[in-house]
Write a protein that holds these residues in place. Structure first.
Motif: not given
Length: 268
Positions: A46-56
């Protein structure tokens, strides 16, 4: 004739005996938490989407800020925490939809449990992954220059947990309303989720936005949560935004639980 009637009455009493709201809520909470213990990978996924926003998305903001990595992270990471709370609790109704489709939910309805506890216990379960995920996001951001006030983080996670209980309850309410039309759940979910996210200022500042967008942000509870998290994670407990965020979380929680409990009591 005189011996069978009391037996039936005793059986009925035993089967319908109320067990107490707190104990029922704890039982539901434990039941709902067991899948998280057996499959902790679901919490990480479930953390994938927030981390994608954080990283990209983060590097784009850093570039727009002239390369100010630390300053951008101080502004952006609190918004990501609110995003975790939003995404993590908005989809919880999907689990209830699956249980209703498989008949599992109907079996819980005939159990000697309070209908209110069925809703509150489920909503409380969402606090656990929310706190875990929020902590992981902060830990990931710290090596890149994000400075966090530990006490502020703790208070911020409590505020997000209160909000998550209410928003999760609203998600369950939506699932109960769409029990025979699961596509409707996802249509409402997607229609509301991204406008709420964008109009909260968690991704981009709204200071230079049009007036209608500022008005929409003023009635969006997420806007107040984002402001509170930014102040708390910076250690600014005296910022009025903290009070605004706390009020927004409490109001959301109260509305969600009241509406959700009524929907659960009407469920059949």
């Amino acid at each position: 004739m005189t011996t069978t009637a009391p037996a039936a009455s005793a059986g009925t009493t035993a089967g319908t005996r109320p067990t107490g709201f707190v104990r029922d809520t704890a039982a539901v909470f434990v039941r709902e938490s067991k899948p998280l213990v057996r499959d902790p990978f679901s919490v990480m996924f479930s953390l994938v989407q927030p981390l994608v926003f954080l990283g990209l998305f983060g590097p784009l903001l850093i570039g727009a800020a002239g390369g100010d990595v630390a300053g951008t992270l101080q502004w952006f990471v609190p918004g990501i925490l609110v995003m975790v709370a939003l995404f993590g609790t908005a989809s919880t109704g999907a689990n209830l939809l699956f249980e209703m489709q498989t008949g599992s939910h109907e079996r819980t309805l005939v159990a000697p449990l309070s209908r209110s506890a069925l809703l509150v216990g489920r909503a409380l379960k969402e606090v656990v992954p929310l706190v875990i995920q929020g902590t992981i996001v902060v830990v990931v951001a710290v090596p890149f220059g994000f400075a966090v006030d530990v006490a502020g983080l703790a208070v911020g996670l409590v505020i997000l947990a209160v909000f998550g209980i209410g928003f999760g309850a609203l998600s369950y309410t939506l699932a109960l309303s769409c029990r025979n039309r699961d596509w409707m759940f996802w249509m409402v979910h997607q229609t509301l989720l991204f406008p709420l996210m964008i109009l909260s200022g968690m991704l981009l500042p709204l200071d230079d936005g049009p007036d209608w967008m500022k008005v929409a942000a003023a009635v969006n509870p997420l806007s107040y949560l984002v402001g509170a998290e930014r102040a708390l994670l910076a250690g600014d407990f005296g910022d009025p935004a903290v009070v605004g965020g706390a009020i927004a979380a409490i109001v959301t929680c109260a509305i969600g639980v009241v509406v959700g409990v009524r929907a659960m009591r009407r469920a059949s």
